[in-house]
Design an enzyme around this catalytic site. Structure first.
Site, PDB file in Angstrom:
ATOM      1  N   TRP A   1      -5.528  11.485  -6.472  1.00  0.00           N
ATOM      2  CA  TRP A   1      -4.976  11.179  -5.157  1.00  0.00           C
ATOM      3  C   TRP A   1      -4.442  12.440  -4.545  1.00  0.00           C
ATOM      4  CZ3 TRP A   1      -5.404   6.792  -2.528  1.00  0.00           C
ATOM      5  CH2 TRP A   1      -4.697   6.697  -1.334  1.00  0.00           C
TER       6      TRP A   1
ATOM      7  N   TYR B   1       1.754   7.442 -11.824  1.00  0.00           N
ATOM      8  CA  TYR B   1       2.720   8.289 -11.120  1.00  0.00           C
ATOM      9  C   TYR B   1       3.967   8.425 -11.991  1.00  0.00           C
ATOM     10  CZ  TYR B   1      -0.426   8.146  -7.140  1.00  0.00           C
ATOM     11  OH  TYR B   1      -1.521   8.292  -6.332  1.00  0.00           O
TER      12      TYR B   1
ATOM     13  N   HIS C   1      -2.859   3.152 -12.044  1.00  0.00           N
ATOM     14  CA  HIS C   1      -2.422   4.269 -11.210  1.00  0.00           C
ATOM     15  C   HIS C   1      -1.227   4.927 -11.880  1.00  0.00           C
ATOM     16  CE1 HIS C   1      -4.341   2.387  -7.344  1.00  0.00           C
ATOM     17  NE2 HIS C   1      -5.200   2.595  -8.315  1.00  0.00           N
TER      18      HIS C   1
ATOM     19  N   GLU D   1      -5.800   6.466  -9.933  1.00  0.00           N
ATOM     20  CA  GLU D   1      -5.021   7.255  -8.975  1.00  0.00           C
ATOM     21  C   GLU D   1      -3.937   7.989  -9.747  1.00  0.00           C
ATOM     22  OE1 GLU D   1      -2.209   6.194  -5.226  1.00  0.00           O
ATOM     23  OE2 GLU D   1      -3.976   4.921  -5.509  1.00  0.00           O
TER      24      GLU D   1
ATOM     25  N   ASN E   1      -6.428  -2.712  -3.473  1.00  0.00           N
ATOM     26  CA  ASN E   1      -5.536  -1.656  -3.940  1.00  0.00           C
ATOM     27  C   ASN E   1      -4.164  -2.213  -4.312  1.00  0.00           C
ATOM     28  OD1 ASN E   1      -4.896   1.314  -4.164  1.00  0.00           O
ATOM     29  ND2 ASN E   1      -3.322   0.678  -2.709  1.00  0.00           N
ATOM     30  N   GLU E   2      -3.694  -1.895  -5.513  1.00  0.00           N
ATOM     31  CA  GLU E   2      -2.328  -2.217  -5.961  1.00  0.00           C
ATOM     32  C   GLU E   2      -1.894  -3.591  -5.445  1.00  0.00           C
ATOM     33  OE1 GLU E   2       0.092   1.118  -4.869  1.00  0.00           O
ATOM     34  OE2 GLU E   2      -1.089   2.512  -6.056  1.00  0.00           O
TER      35      GLU E   2
ATOM     36  N   ARG F   1     -13.505   7.686  -4.157  1.00  0.00           N
ATOM     37  CA  ARG F   1     -12.924   6.377  -3.870  1.00  0.00           C
ATOM     38  C   ARG F   1     -12.538   6.352  -2.397  1.00  0.00           C
ATOM     39  NH1 ARG F   1      -7.356   3.776  -4.578  1.00  0.00           N
ATOM     40  NH2 ARG F   1      -7.751   1.614  -5.140  1.00  0.00           N
TER      41      ARG F   1
END
Length: 538
Positions: free
Chosen positions: A283, A227, A225, A254, A158-159, A81
């Site tokens: 990531w 986290y 994503h 991610e 992105n986001e 990516r």
């Protein structure tokens, strides 16, 4: 919960991997490239494809991209990516640059997921671009993407929302998809979740069906994503299963093994992705800053110096080595011949906690792309590191310990050679340290660096007049220094006091600094001696 990528954006990146989606209206037959069918991502040959790749921050480190893609491929990934900029927040990646990135991905047999990063945190992050602006960008570089549908997935933005205004995500995403199709994009499109990519409001989860239905090509993949919001296996499995059970395409675009907003469960993320056949993109390769340097997989863009996260990601359970399969569009079925075994490794620079292995090259009819070093313990093999050259530096070993290592070679099709002969080596004993300790704080900018060095006197008497010696781990070159006189011969560096730093008081310290450059990345020296006596490393 909140992922503040905005605080990292100057040096971090983001992304995900892909997989399933709502069934296409006419099926994958005749599609120009990737296509979603029955909740699965198919390549242009109609074969199931699961993204297993890495994020690379091309827009901030364009001079690192050529080598990064080579190394990422050599470590077994099937995709990458690539972070691009629309020009709204960072330097724009123009049509020629995008075409060059795509070409380099294809040369390395990597599926290229291209993402526009300037949308990160829109509504909360100052200066962030809208999804509409991202579509403007893709249209402006369309010439670089036309005809590349077999090799490129377009990640719209992105986001695209932070934790404010995210209710607009559904309408804005549907509009962006409609504009891309109207402009003639036949690529698989990837859409990121809001809430800094983590969708803790379930906005993407609960509206994914209508977004998928709004794509006339039924060729959209959703990217989450993971986290700190995803810190338990139950949360991870529940979120992904809600997409898979509805045959909606989901990828973990991610994730990392740690984060400032909480501790993501990377083991559960990778295990769930394997169990459900879902793609993931970790990531990130290298170059993180702003306090999240721990997200680097390779230290200083050096594939021979994988971090603990890099080792886990590439060589651990459910990782790249175990689960990645190359896309069939690269014709992997045509090359089934494995490389020859590498020659017997030789160990040099043997210290208490590290050593250097080198070996004669393997041969292959299509070319060797990389080597894997393994540790042997009876019949057990443990991956140690990988390299694109015929040598690797091993670190983190135990003093006075016997080890057995061997090497495999790989080619571009993923064929693995027979194992090399073994090399047996015993690490050196840990040296006694004197009444000194050294701290070496590195600020790494890729081709340049600063180092702040602190020399502590842990004894009871002052040290008057000092000489500190150490060796760089790579090809670093000192350009200037302050608070000390510094000379260099090869990798060996010697620093001596200035008149105002001549005395190190008992229990006190002196500090000096370096500025330098390198062509292959920067690292921290492994050992220091003060006036010939080994110092502890802080």
């Amino acid at each position: 919960m909140r992922k503040r990528l905005a605080t990292v954006a100057g040096a971090v990146l983001a992304l995900a991997a892909a997989l399933t989606a709502a069934p296409p209206a006419t099926g994958a037959a005749g599609a120009p490239g990737f296509q979603v069918s029955d909740g699965r991502l198919l390549d242009a040959n109609g074969n199931d494809f699961v993204l297993r790749g890495v994020n690379h921050a091309h827009t901030w480190y364009p001079d690192r991209t050529t080598r990064a893609l080579q190394d990422i491929k050599a470590l077994g990934a099937n995709s990458v990516r690539v972070v691009l900029s629309t020009g709204d927040r960072w330097t724009r990646n123009d049509t020629a640059d995008v075409a060059s990135v795509v070409d380099r991905c294809k040369q390395n047999r990597l599926i290229c997921v291209l993402e526009a990063h300037d949308t990160t945190g829109y509504g909360e992050q100052s200066g962030a671009a809208t999804l509409s602006r991202a579509v403007d960008y893709w249209v402006s570089v369309q010439d670089a993407l036309r005809g590349q549908e077999k090799y490129v997935i377009v990640n719209l933005g992105n986001e695209p929302y932070g934790n404010s205004g995210y209710a607009a995500w559904t309408a804005d995403t549907k509009n962006a998809i409609a504009r891309m199709r109207a402009a003639g994009f036949d690529h698989t499109l990837m859409v990121d979740a809001p809430n800094w990519g983590q969708d803790w409001t379930f906005t993407m989860r609960d509206n994914a069906e209508q977004v998928a239905a709004a794509d006339p090509d039924r060729n959209t993949v959703f990217s989450i994503h993971m986290y700190g919001v995803f810190d338990t296996a139950a949360e991870i499995q529940d979120y992904v299963n809600r997409f898979v059970s509805r045959k909606l395409p989901i990828v973990i675009g991610e994730f990392g093994d740690a984060h400032s907003d909480g501790n993501p469960d990377e083991d559960a993320i990778m295990a769930t992705a394997r169990q459900l056949g879902v793609g993931y993109l970790g990531w990130s390769w290298s170059g993180n800053g702003g306090g999240v340097e721990y997200l680097d997989m390779a230290t200083g863009f050096d594939a021979s110096r994988l971090t603990a996260w890099g080792q886990r990601f590439f060589n651990g359970a459910d990782g790249i080595r175990q689960t990645a399969r190359e896309a069939s569009v690269f014709g992997t079925g045509g090359d089934t011949r494995a490389p020859t075994a590498p020659g017997t490794p030789t160990a040099t620079d043997i210290g208490p906690t590290g050593l250097r292995l080198t070996w004669p090259a393997a041969t292959d009819d299509t070319g060797v792309t990389g080597y894997d070093v393994v540790r042997l313990n009876g019949t057990q093999e443990t991956p140690v590191t990988s390299s694109t050259t015929t040598g690797a530096t091993l670190t983190g070993l135990t003093p006075s310990t016997a080890y057995v290592f061997a090497v495999y070679a790989r080619d571009a099709a993923g064929n693995r050679s027979p194992r090399s002969a073994e090399v047996r080596v015993t690490t050196a004993a840990a040296p006694d340290t004197g009444n000194c300790a050294v701290g070496y704080r590195l600020s790494d900018w890729g081709t340049s660096f600063n180092a702040d060095v602190t020399v502590r006197n842990t004894g009871t008497a002052p040290v008057k007049g000092w000489k500190l010696e150490f060796a760089f781990p790579g090809d670093q070159k000192v350009n200037s220094a302050w608070n000390a006189k510094v000379t260099q011969e090869g990798r060996q560096v010697r620093a001596t006091h200035e008149s105002w730093t001549e005395t190190i008081p008992a229990g006190g310290s002196v500090s000096f600094g370096l500025n330098g450059s390198s062509g292959t990345g920067n690292g921290v020296p492994a050992a220091f001696t003060l006036n010939g006596v080994r110092c502890a490393v802080q």
